[in-house]
Each structure stands twice: as structure tokens, then as C-alpha cells.
Design a protein around this motif. Structure first.
Motif, PDB file in Angstrom:
ATOM      1  N   THR A  29      -2.290  -0.495   8.579  1.00  0.00           N
ATOM      2  CA  THR A  29      -2.979  -1.308   9.573  1.00  0.00           C
ATOM      3  C   THR A  29      -2.773  -2.763   9.206  1.00  0.00           C
ATOM      4  O   THR A  29      -2.135  -3.074   8.191  1.00  0.00           O
ATOM      5  CB  THR A  29      -4.474  -0.957   9.643  1.00  0.00           C
ATOM      6  N   THR A  30      -3.296  -3.654  10.030  1.00  0.00           N
ATOM      7  CA  THR A  30      -3.110  -5.080   9.794  1.00  0.00           C
ATOM      8  C   THR A  30      -4.440  -5.746   9.459  1.00  0.00           C
ATOM      9  O   THR A  30      -5.518  -5.242   9.790  1.00  0.00           O
ATOM     10  CB  THR A  30      -2.511  -5.766  11.032  1.00  0.00           C
ATOM     11  N   GLY A  31      -4.358  -6.891   8.802  1.00  0.00           N
ATOM     12  CA  GLY A  31      -5.535  -7.702   8.616  1.00  0.00           C
ATOM     13  C   GLY A  31      -5.953  -8.311   9.942  1.00  0.00           C
ATOM     14  O   GLY A  31      -5.123  -8.481  10.843  1.00  0.00           O
ATOM     15  N   ASP A  32      -7.214  -8.671  10.071  1.00  0.00           N
ATOM     16  CA  ASP A  32      -7.684  -9.250  11.325  1.00  0.00           C
ATOM     17  C   ASP A  32      -6.933 -10.525  11.676  1.00  0.00           C
ATOM     18  O   ASP A  32      -6.806 -10.876  12.853  1.00  0.00           O
ATOM     19  CB  ASP A  32      -9.184  -9.551  11.238  1.00  0.00           C
ATOM     20  N   ALA A  33      -6.444 -11.228  10.653  1.00  0.00           N
ATOM     21  CA  ALA A  33      -5.742 -12.494  10.889  1.00  0.00           C
ATOM     22  C   ALA A  33      -4.304 -12.485  10.401  1.00  0.00           C
ATOM     23  O   ALA A  33      -3.591 -13.472  10.578  1.00  0.00           O
ATOM     24  CB  ALA A  33      -6.497 -13.643  10.228  1.00  0.00           C
ATOM     25  N   GLY A  34      -3.856 -11.361   9.800  1.00  0.00           N
ATOM     26  CA  GLY A  34      -2.467 -11.308   9.360  1.00  0.00           C
ATOM     27  C   GLY A  34      -2.256 -10.382   8.184  1.00  0.00           C
ATOM     28  O   GLY A  34      -3.199  -9.970   7.501  1.00  0.00           O
ATOM     29  N   GLY A  35      -0.986 -10.033   7.963  1.00  0.00           N
ATOM     30  CA  GLY A  35      -0.637  -9.186   6.831  1.00  0.00           C
ATOM     31  C   GLY A  35      -0.855  -7.712   7.092  1.00  0.00           C
ATOM     32  O   GLY A  35      -1.290  -7.300   8.173  1.00  0.00           O
ATOM     33  N   THR A  36      -0.548  -6.902   6.079  1.00  0.00           N
ATOM     34  CA  THR A  36      -0.644  -5.450   6.229  1.00  0.00           C
ATOM     35  C   THR A  36      -1.418  -4.814   5.078  1.00  0.00           C
ATOM     36  O   THR A  36      -1.448  -5.327   3.964  1.00  0.00           O
ATOM     37  CB  THR A  36       0.758  -4.808   6.280  1.00  0.00           C
ATOM     38  N   LEU A  37      -2.020  -3.685   5.402  1.00  0.00           N
ATOM     39  CA  LEU A  37      -2.710  -2.825   4.436  1.00  0.00           C
ATOM     40  C   LEU A  37      -2.100  -1.445   4.556  1.00  0.00           C
ATOM     41  O   LEU A  37      -2.076  -0.863   5.654  1.00  0.00           O
ATOM     42  CB  LEU A  37      -4.208  -2.784   4.748  1.00  0.00           C
ATOM     43  N   ASP A  38      -1.581  -0.912   3.454  1.00  0.00           N
ATOM     44  CA  ASP A  38      -0.898   0.382   3.463  1.00  0.00           C
ATOM     45  C   ASP A  38      -1.578   1.352   2.496  1.00  0.00           C
ATOM     46  O   ASP A  38      -1.938   0.969   1.374  1.00  0.00           O
ATOM     47  CB  ASP A  38       0.568   0.216   3.056  1.00  0.00           C
ATOM     48  N   ILE A  39      -1.709   2.592   2.942  1.00  0.00           N
ATOM     49  CA  ILE A  39      -2.281   3.653   2.110  1.00  0.00           C
ATOM     50  C   ILE A  39      -1.245   4.763   1.944  1.00  0.00           C
ATOM     51  O   ILE A  39      -0.700   5.280   2.933  1.00  0.00           O
ATOM     52  CB  ILE A  39      -3.561   4.240   2.736  1.00  0.00           C
ATOM     53  N   THR A  40      -0.961   5.120   0.698  1.00  0.00           N
ATOM     54  CA  THR A  40      -0.053   6.215   0.382  1.00  0.00           C
ATOM     55  C   THR A  40      -0.723   7.107  -0.658  1.00  0.00           C
ATOM     56  O   THR A  40      -1.751   6.749  -1.231  1.00  0.00           O
ATOM     57  CB  THR A  40       1.276   5.678  -0.187  1.00  0.00           C
ATOM     58  N   GLY A  41      -0.136   8.279  -0.903  1.00  0.00           N
ATOM     59  CA  GLY A  41      -0.678   9.130  -1.955  1.00  0.00           C
ATOM     60  C   GLY A  41      -0.618  10.603  -1.650  1.00  0.00           C
ATOM     61  O   GLY A  41       0.154  11.047  -0.790  1.00  0.00           O
ATOM     62  N   GLN A  42      -1.466  11.357  -2.349  1.00  0.00           N
ATOM     63  CA  GLN A  42      -1.440  12.821  -2.272  1.00  0.00           C
ATOM     64  C   GLN A  42      -2.822  13.383  -1.953  1.00  0.00           C
ATOM     65  O   GLN A  42      -3.846  12.762  -2.236  1.00  0.00           O
ATOM     66  CB  GLN A  42      -0.963  13.418  -3.606  1.00  0.00           C
ATOM     67  N   VAL A  43      -2.801  14.589  -1.386  1.00  0.00           N
ATOM     68  CA  VAL A  43      -4.027  15.312  -1.084  1.00  0.00           C
ATOM     69  C   VAL A  43      -3.861  16.758  -1.545  1.00  0.00           C
ATOM     70  O   VAL A  43      -2.752  17.309  -1.528  1.00  0.00           O
ATOM     71  CB  VAL A  43      -4.329  15.260   0.435  1.00  0.00           C
ATOM     72  N   MET A  87      -1.183  -4.115  -0.323  1.00  0.00           N
ATOM     73  CA  MET A  87      -1.385  -5.231   0.608  1.00  0.00           C
ATOM     74  C   MET A  87      -0.217  -6.187   0.522  1.00  0.00           C
ATOM     75  O   MET A  87       0.332  -6.430  -0.554  1.00  0.00           O
ATOM     76  CB  MET A  87      -2.675  -5.985   0.289  1.00  0.00           C
ATOM     77  N   LYS A  88       0.132  -6.755   1.687  1.00  0.00           N
ATOM     78  CA  LYS A  88       1.164  -7.777   1.752  1.00  0.00           C
ATOM     79  C   LYS A  88       0.693  -8.875   2.694  1.00  0.00           C
ATOM     80  O   LYS A  88       0.593  -8.662   3.908  1.00  0.00           O
ATOM     81  CB  LYS A  88       2.493  -7.190   2.234  1.00  0.00           C
ATOM     82  N   TYR A 102      -4.518 -11.875   0.428  1.00  0.00           N
ATOM     83  CA  TYR A 102      -4.417 -10.934  -0.699  1.00  0.00           C
ATOM     84  C   TYR A 102      -3.060 -10.253  -0.737  1.00  0.00           C
ATOM     85  O   TYR A 102      -2.453  -9.969   0.297  1.00  0.00           O
ATOM     86  CB  TYR A 102      -5.513  -9.871  -0.593  1.00  0.00           C
ATOM     87  N   GLN A 103      -2.640  -9.962  -1.956  1.00  0.00           N
ATOM     88  CA  GLN A 103      -1.349  -9.313  -2.202  1.00  0.00           C
ATOM     89  C   GLN A 103      -1.510  -8.357  -3.378  1.00  0.00           C
ATOM     90  O   GLN A 103      -2.257  -8.653  -4.322  1.00  0.00           O
ATOM     91  CB  GLN A 103      -0.296 -10.377  -2.532  1.00  0.00           C
ATOM     92  N   THR A 104      -0.821  -7.221  -3.314  1.00  0.00           N
ATOM     93  CA  THR A 104      -0.759  -6.328  -4.467  1.00  0.00           C
ATOM     94  C   THR A 104       0.687  -6.219  -4.930  1.00  0.00           C
ATOM     95  O   THR A 104       1.610  -6.635  -4.236  1.00  0.00           O
ATOM     96  CB  THR A 104      -1.267  -4.909  -4.119  1.00  0.00           C
ATOM     97  N   THR A 105       0.871  -5.628  -6.100  1.00  0.00           N
ATOM     98  CA  THR A 105       2.215  -5.348  -6.555  1.00  0.00           C
ATOM     99  C   THR A 105       2.895  -4.379  -5.587  1.00  0.00           C
ATOM    100  O   THR A 105       2.237  -3.574  -4.916  1.00  0.00           O
ATOM    101  CB  THR A 105       2.197  -4.740  -7.967  1.00  0.00           C
ATOM    102  N   THR A 106       4.220  -4.450  -5.506  1.00  0.00           N
ATOM    103  CA  THR A 106       4.959  -3.520  -4.649  1.00  0.00           C
ATOM    104  C   THR A 106       5.204  -2.185  -5.345  1.00  0.00           C
ATOM    105  O   THR A 106       5.665  -1.235  -4.705  1.00  0.00           O
ATOM    106  CB  THR A 106       6.311  -4.133  -4.240  1.00  0.00           C
ATOM    107  N   ALA A 140       1.313   1.180  -9.627  1.00  0.00           N
ATOM    108  CA  ALA A 140       0.430   0.192 -10.244  1.00  0.00           C
ATOM    109  C   ALA A 140      -0.539  -0.439  -9.247  1.00  0.00           C
ATOM    110  O   ALA A 140      -1.315  -1.324  -9.611  1.00  0.00           O
ATOM    111  CB  ALA A 140       1.266  -0.899 -10.905  1.00  0.00           C
ATOM    112  N   GLN A 141      -0.493   0.014  -7.996  1.00  0.00           N
ATOM    113  CA  GLN A 141      -1.393  -0.534  -6.984  1.00  0.00           C
ATOM    114  C   GLN A 141      -2.822  -0.025  -7.186  1.00  0.00           C
ATOM    115  O   GLN A 141      -3.036   0.999  -7.856  1.00  0.00           O
ATOM    116  CB  GLN A 141      -0.896  -0.157  -5.582  1.00  0.00           C
ATOM    117  N   PRO A 142      -3.823  -0.723  -6.624  1.00  0.00           N
ATOM    118  CA  PRO A 142      -5.209  -0.241  -6.735  1.00  0.00           C
ATOM    119  C   PRO A 142      -5.324   1.218  -6.311  1.00  0.00           C
ATOM    120  O   PRO A 142      -4.712   1.657  -5.326  1.00  0.00           O
ATOM    121  CB  PRO A 142      -5.960  -1.174  -5.778  1.00  0.00           C
ATOM    122  N   ALA A 143      -6.119   1.976  -7.074  1.00  0.00           N
ATOM    123  CA  ALA A 143      -6.247   3.419  -6.856  1.00  0.00           C
ATOM    124  C   ALA A 143      -7.525   3.736  -6.088  1.00  0.00           C
ATOM    125  O   ALA A 143      -8.617   3.333  -6.488  1.00  0.00           O
ATOM    126  CB  ALA A 143      -6.256   4.143  -8.190  1.00  0.00           C
TER     127      ALA A 143
END
Length: 204
Positions: free
Chosen positions: A66-80, A96-97, A117-121, A125-128
Motif C-alpha cells: 500500500t502507499t503512505g497517505d502522502a507518498g512512498g510504499t509499505l510492503d509486507i512479505t513473509g510466511q504463514v 518501507m520506501k 521513513y525507510q527500511t533496509t532493502t 533484516a527488515q522490521p519483523a
């Protein structure tokens, strides 16, 4: 030419110093503002996590974004977890980018702040974001969100979240699972790279 006396210069110097000190923001206040800029993203991350859970056909969830309200992206990946159990876990990563929800009002009497805000690519190592679902679909969930985000804008540096999450889940009417709005409690800390700490206690 008339020169000001030493006493006048001293008074002016002290006045300027006091004025500068009054404009400084404490490290704890910086941590509070750093969290407030991320507050909406916590709920968005949960929504994307549940969307990935419902769409998963294997251990890896389809990446959700999804996107931030004013810009950038938020991505969720992982396992279930797979299988027919009514209890399942999710092990997700938050990326986040250039993410920003725009100006955040920290208090009525204070000027708003805007932080990007930005996270590592490196996904590993991204927030869990770790979630444990019980009694699916009409049960409860618990979880944690732990990791660091880089900041630019009105506050620069790094903020590290260590949050605990708990709430209720429900059938969305189509046999899929969603978080029950208004039932989620978020507690924990946001620590800034300047040494400040903010105690988080909100309901989503």
C-alpha cells in the motif's frame, strides 16, 4: 560610534542562549514524534498481513503493498503456517520506501511535523511483524512488531519499535479472516537514535 557596554552584551548573550534552549526538543519528545509519524502504518501493516493470510496458497504469502497517505510504499512479505488447524502463525517483514503519511499534529499548540521513513532493502533484516492467530476465524490474535526505521524530514536518524499487539479476529462474511476493528491494543516502546524513549499505548 557608541559601543554597547559589556553588561548589555552579557544580557543579550544570556537571552539568546535561553531562547535557543527553549526551542530545543527533548530526546523523549523526538521519540514520541517519531512514533506518531508511524502510527497509521502499524494498522496498515496488520491489514496487509491479514490480506496476505487470506490470499496464501503456500507457506509464502503473496506480497502485499500500500502507499503512505502522502507518498512512498509499505510492503509486507513473509510466511504463514499451512494446514487445517484453527491456530496459525505468521512471520512477516515490514518494508518501507520513502513512506510518509504527511503532516502529523503532535499537539494543538505545536507545529505539525512531517517525517519520511525507510527500511533496509534486505528483507531478512527488515522490521519483523509476528502474529499468532487462535480459534480462527472468530478468535483472538497476539503478536509483536520489532525493528528499526530510518527517518528524514523534520526529525532525522533512526527510530526502533518494540511493540506488543493483541486483539480479536472475526469472519469477514465471506469465510476469510479479518482483524476486528477497535479491538487491537498496541503497547511497547519507540526509541530514537538520540536516546529518547516513548511509551506506546494505543487502541486500533
Amino acid at each position: 560610534m557608541h559601543l554597547p557596554s559589556l553588561r548589555v552584551l552579557a544580557v543579550l548573550s544570556v537571552t539568546a542562549l535561553l531562547s535557543a534552549c527553549s526551542d530545543e526538543i527533548s530526546s523523549d519528545e523526538q521519540a514520541r514524534r517519531a512514533y506518531l509519524g508511524l502510527d497509521k502504518s502499524v494498522e496498515k501493516s496488520l491489514q496487509l498481513g491479514f490480506a496476505g493470510f487470506n490470499a496464501a496458497s503456500s507457506a509464502n504469502i503473496p506480497p502485499q503493498s500500500t502507499t503512505g497517505d502522502a507518498g512512498g510504499t509499505l510492503d509486507i512479505t513473509g510466511q504463514v503456517d499451512q494446514g487445517s488447524s484453527a491456530n496459525k502463525g505468521m512471520r512477516l517483514r515490514v518494508g518501507m520506501k520513502g513512506y510518509t503519511d504527511g503532516e502529523v499534529t503532535v499537539a494543538e499548540e505545536e507545529a505539525p511535523v512531517e517525517i519520511t521513513y525507510q527500511t533496509t532493502t534486505d528483507a531478512a533484516a527488515q522490521p519483523a511483524l509476528t502474529l499468532s492467530l487462535r480459534d480462527i476465524p472468530n478468535g483472538t490474535f497476539t503478536g509483536t512488531l520489532v525493528g528499526s526505521f530510518q527517518m528524514t524530514g523534520d526529525i532525522e536518524g533512526e527510530v526502533t519499535l518494540n511493540l506488543s499487539l493483541s486483539g480479536q479476529i472475526e469472519d469477514d462474511g465471506t469465510g476469510k479472516v479479518r482483524r476486528k476493528a477497535g479491538s487491537t491494543t498496541v503497547t511497547g516502546t519507540a526509541k530514537s537514535s538520540t536516546g529518547g524513549e516513548f511509551q506506546v499505548n494505543v487502541t486500533l
